[in-house]
Design an enzyme around this catalytic site. Structure first.
Site, PDB file in Angstrom:
ATOM      1  N   HIS A   4      37.202 -26.263   1.099  1.00 30.60           N
ATOM      2  CA  HIS A   4      38.032 -24.672   0.906  1.00 30.60           C
ATOM      3  C   HIS A   4      39.423 -25.090  -0.096  1.00 30.60           C
ATOM      4  CE1 HIS A   4      41.251 -22.027   2.230  1.00 30.60           C
ATOM      5  NE2 HIS A   4      42.337 -23.043   2.746  1.00 30.60           N
ATOM      6  N   ASP A  13      32.462 -21.143   3.684  1.00 28.79           N
ATOM      7  CA  ASP A  13      32.242 -20.493   2.271  1.00 28.79           C
ATOM      8  C   ASP A  13      30.965 -20.839   1.542  1.00 28.79           C
ATOM      9  OD1 ASP A  13      35.169 -19.662   3.195  1.00 28.79           O
ATOM     10  OD2 ASP A  13      36.270 -20.628   1.242  1.00 28.79           O
ATOM     11  N   HIS A  22      30.075 -20.817  -1.874  1.00 29.44           N
ATOM     12  CA  HIS A  22      30.277 -19.376  -2.791  1.00 29.44           C
ATOM     13  C   HIS A  22      29.321 -18.661  -3.583  1.00 29.44           C
ATOM     14  CE1 HIS A  22      34.051 -18.789  -1.255  1.00 29.44           C
ATOM     15  NE2 HIS A  22      34.768 -20.413  -1.697  1.00 29.44           N
ATOM     16  N   ASN A  53      37.214 -19.613   5.550  1.00 31.74           N
ATOM     17  CA  ASN A  53      37.877 -18.961   5.538  1.00 31.74           C
ATOM     18  C   ASN A  53      37.823 -17.645   5.047  1.00 31.74           C
ATOM     19  OD1 ASN A  53      38.417 -20.217   3.022  1.00 31.74           O
ATOM     20  ND2 ASN A  53      39.829 -18.389   2.876  1.00 31.74           N
ATOM     21  N   HIS A  54      35.915 -17.387   4.183  1.00 28.89           N
ATOM     22  CA  HIS A  54      35.341 -16.072   3.263  1.00 28.89           C
ATOM     23  C   HIS A  54      34.404 -15.734   4.972  1.00 28.89           C
ATOM     24  CE1 HIS A  54      37.599 -16.278  -0.481  1.00 28.89           C
ATOM     25  NE2 HIS A  54      38.200 -17.099  -0.329  1.00 28.89           N
TER      26      HIS A  54
END
Length: 269
Positions: free
Chosen positions: A226, A68, A43, A100-101
């Site tokens: 996740h 991510d 992230h 998922n990002h």
């Protein structure tokens, strides 16, 4: 920071690598005799990613990024481009899975689209949408299923991932969506799947789902990211290992090392 032409070159090279190296959303089966490094959600934590390359990658034969790379953190664009550049330079050493990002579903709300707009211009966001749509969902490394989220409802064999749509922008396919979003949970064995608090179409999966999937595919375990953790979390008697490599939530960044003897070292950055 790269200029726009350099960014376009890296992203374009990564897309072409994904297209040429993988013929489906499944990255393949890998048997590795040396060390393997697994990196969870970063992230935008480019300092963690830089440490992976400077302190861990030289001693590994394979490095698996579990998704991510963008949204939330301080340098999402720089973090993603660093990973892509390394992958393009050495595609046989790095597997970069989709999280998922890596999707317009989240980028609109969690910062990546805004960062691209500020640094490159909004019109250049679309090249990242194309990039994400070609990222693979899963790989098997030394008999461990590697994925960002978890096991989806309706998936029995790993090979079925090869039949999922590609490219898939959002993604819209329910199995692909759940590979990116589902989470393991203890104590729901009789239900197998339970609707998740994350939202519609997302589920918690239980121990029986894990046991059946591992048995059906002759696998030892699942390595995924996740979920926020202090570096790591294990579920289902250690059959599911969660790796989390971001300090955004004020916990430690973990890097999972599988040694050539098949043992796990839990390292912190």
């Amino acid at each position: 920071m790269m200029n726009l032409d350099e960014v376009k070159s890296v992203v374009s090279s990564a897309v072409e690598m994904y297209k040429s190296k993988y013929d489906s959303p499944f990255a393949g089966n890998f048997e590795v005799n040396g060390n393997v490094i697994f990196v969870g959600d970063t992230h935008g934590a480019i300092d963690v990613t830089s440490k992976v390359f400077s302190d861990f990658a030289d001693n590994a034969d394979l490095v698996v990024f579990l998704g991510d790379y963008v949204d939330r953190g301080e340098d999402q664009l720089g973090n993603l481009l660093l990973i892509l550049r390394k992958m393009v330079e050495n595609p046989n050493k790095y597997i970069v899975l989709r999280g998922n990002h890596e999707s317009p579903i989240t980028n609109e709300y969690y910062g990546f689209k805004e960062e691209v707009k500020e640094k490159l211009g909004e019109e250049n966001y679309e090249m990242f949408v194309e990039l994400f749509s070609y990222m693979p969902y899963a790989a098997v490394v030394n008999e461990y299923f590697c994925v960002h989220g978890g096991l989806p409802m309706g998936l029995e064999k790993v090979e079925e991932i090869k039949q999922l749509p590609r490219p898939d922008v959002n993604p819209d396919n329910p199995i692909a969506f759940q590979l990116l979003w589902n989470d393991p949970r203890e104590g729901i064995d009789d239900l197998d799947f339970l609707p998740s608090i994350r939202g519609e179409g997302i589920y918690f999966f239980g121990k029986r789902v894990v046991d059946n999937f591992l048995e059906n595919n002759s696998l030892k375990g699942i390595i995924r990211g996740h979920e926020v953790a202090d570096g790591f979390r294990t579920d289902m008697s250690g059959k599911v290992i969660t790796v989390f490599s971001s300090r955004y939530h004020h916990m430690r960044a973990g890097i999972l090392v599988m040694t050539k003897e098949g043992e796990f070292d839990y390292a912190y950055v």
